[in-house]
Design a protein around this motif. Structure first.
Motif, short mmCIF file in Angstrom:
data_model
loop_
_atom_site.label_atom_id
_atom_site.label_comp_id
_atom_site.label_asym_id
_atom_site.label_seq_id
_atom_site.Cartn_x
_atom_site.Cartn_y
_atom_site.Cartn_z
N ARG A 149 0.83 -1.21 0.00
CA ARG A 149 0.00 0.00 0.00
C ARG A 149 0.87 1.26 0.00
O ARG A 149 0.56 2.24 -0.68
N ARG A 170 7.92 -7.07 -5.83
CA ARG A 170 7.86 -8.11 -4.79
C ARG A 170 9.25 -8.39 -4.25
O ARG A 170 9.44 -8.49 -3.04
N ASP A 207 -5.31 -11.89 -6.41
CA ASP A 207 -4.29 -12.38 -5.48
C ASP A 207 -3.98 -13.87 -5.70
O ASP A 207 -2.84 -14.30 -5.56
O1 CDP Z 1 -6.40 -5.26 3.87
P1 CDP Z 1 -6.55 -5.93 2.54
O2 CDP Z 1 -6.90 -7.34 2.68
O3 CDP Z 1 -7.35 -5.16 1.57
O4 CDP Z 1 -5.17 -5.97 1.83
P2 CDP Z 1 -3.71 -5.70 2.34
O5 CDP Z 1 -3.28 -6.81 3.24
O6 CDP Z 1 -3.61 -4.32 2.87
O7 CDP Z 1 -2.89 -5.84 0.98
C1 CDP Z 1 -3.18 -5.06 -0.15
C2 CDP Z 1 -2.74 -5.82 -1.40
O8 CDP Z 1 -1.31 -6.03 -1.36
C3 CDP Z 1 -3.35 -7.21 -1.54
O9 CDP Z 1 -4.51 -7.26 -2.32
C4 CDP Z 1 -2.26 -8.03 -2.21
O10 CDP Z 1 -2.41 -8.04 -3.60
C5 CDP Z 1 -0.98 -7.31 -1.89
N1 CDP Z 1 -0.15 -8.07 -0.95
C6 CDP Z 1 0.70 -9.02 -1.46
O11 CDP Z 1 0.71 -9.26 -2.66
N2 CDP Z 1 1.53 -9.72 -0.65
C7 CDP Z 1 1.53 -9.53 0.68
N3 CDP Z 1 2.38 -10.22 1.45
C8 CDP Z 1 0.66 -8.57 1.24
C9 CDP Z 1 -0.20 -7.86 0.39
#
Ligand code: CDP
Length: 211
Positions: free
Chosen positions: A38, A93, A169
């Motif tokens: 984010r 990433r 995701d």
């Molecule tokens: O809170 P919410 O579930 O909306 O999402 P978040 O945990 O704040 O993460 C936002 C976006 O970042 C997710 O939709 C994932 O695509 C990505 N993300 C990821 O790819 N890998 C992670 N370890 C954490 C988040």
């Protein structure tokens, strides 16, 4: 040795609340890795930079300061959407995973939550939890949160969003969301936060006793 707890799961499954509570209980450092994606997205948006240029996004990702992450400035919906778009880029990433791995080594222990912690970031973590719930339950929780915060939102729109986010995701080529082979599954569809926490605690205590 540092003790690592890896927590993964889809949007709005309740992993953030669970991770914070676990970190508090055991006196461990906590990193919500979603905030790193984010923060990268927000920095790009603020600077008026494109969301589809991998080299630019990587440069911005490398400048993210883990100490300055604050969910209250990063929680807006459009930032989450942008985050899930740049999260498909391997160079982004790699940059963020490096920072997350060095965080995970902090003593005496760490809790990291995200999408790929047990599979990619910390594959050797002694405790891996995969927290999930049905799309309907997750959309309902998001909806309640928005209403509680004084906002208004439409349940069907949120449900469609949750499903779209899951698809992005789980469907991406690099580090898709999926449970690690050795993860404990916690389906919280019909479980309170308290019950989920107690289940997690039993798993963690058993692993701490083995270490
Ligand atoms: O809170 P919410 O579930 O909306 O999402 P978040 O945990 O704040 O993460 C936002 C976006 O970042 C997710 O939709 C994932 O695509 C990505 N993300 C990821 O790819 N890998 C992670 N370890 C954490 C988040």
């Amino acid at each position: 040795m540092t003790f690592i707890i890896a927590i993964d799961g889809p949007a709005a499954a309740g992993k953030g609340t669970l991770a914070r509570r676990i970190a508090e209980t055991y006196g461990f450092h906590h990193l919500d890795t979603g905030l790193t994606y984010r923060a990268t997205a927000r920095a790009l948006l603020e600077a008026g930079l494109p969301l589809d240029d991998e080299a630019v996004a990587e440069r911005v990702a490398r400048a993210v300061d883990l100490a300055g992450l604050d969910r209250s400035v990063l929680e807006q919906h459009h930032i989450g959407e942008a985050a899930s778009k740049i999260a498909v880029m391997p160079a982004v990433r790699r940059a963020l995973v490096e920072a997350q791995r060095s965080f995970s080594a902090r003593a005496p222990g760490t809790v990291l939550d995200g999408r790929d912690i047990g599979t990619v970031v910390c594959p050797d973590a002694p405790v891996k939890l995969y927290v999930t719930a049905s799309p309907q339950v997750r959309a309902r929780r998001r909806h309640d949160e928005v209403l509680a915060g004084g906002g208004n939102a439409d349940y069907e729109t949120i449900l469609a969003d949750v499903k779209k986010r899951d698809e992005r995701d789980m469907g991406r080529a690099d580090s898709p969301l999926k449970p690690a082979a050795d993860a404990h599954l916690l389906d919280t569809s019909e479980m309170s936060i308290e019950a989920a926490f107690q289940a997690a605690k039993t798993i963690i205590d058993a692993a701490l006793n083995r270490n």
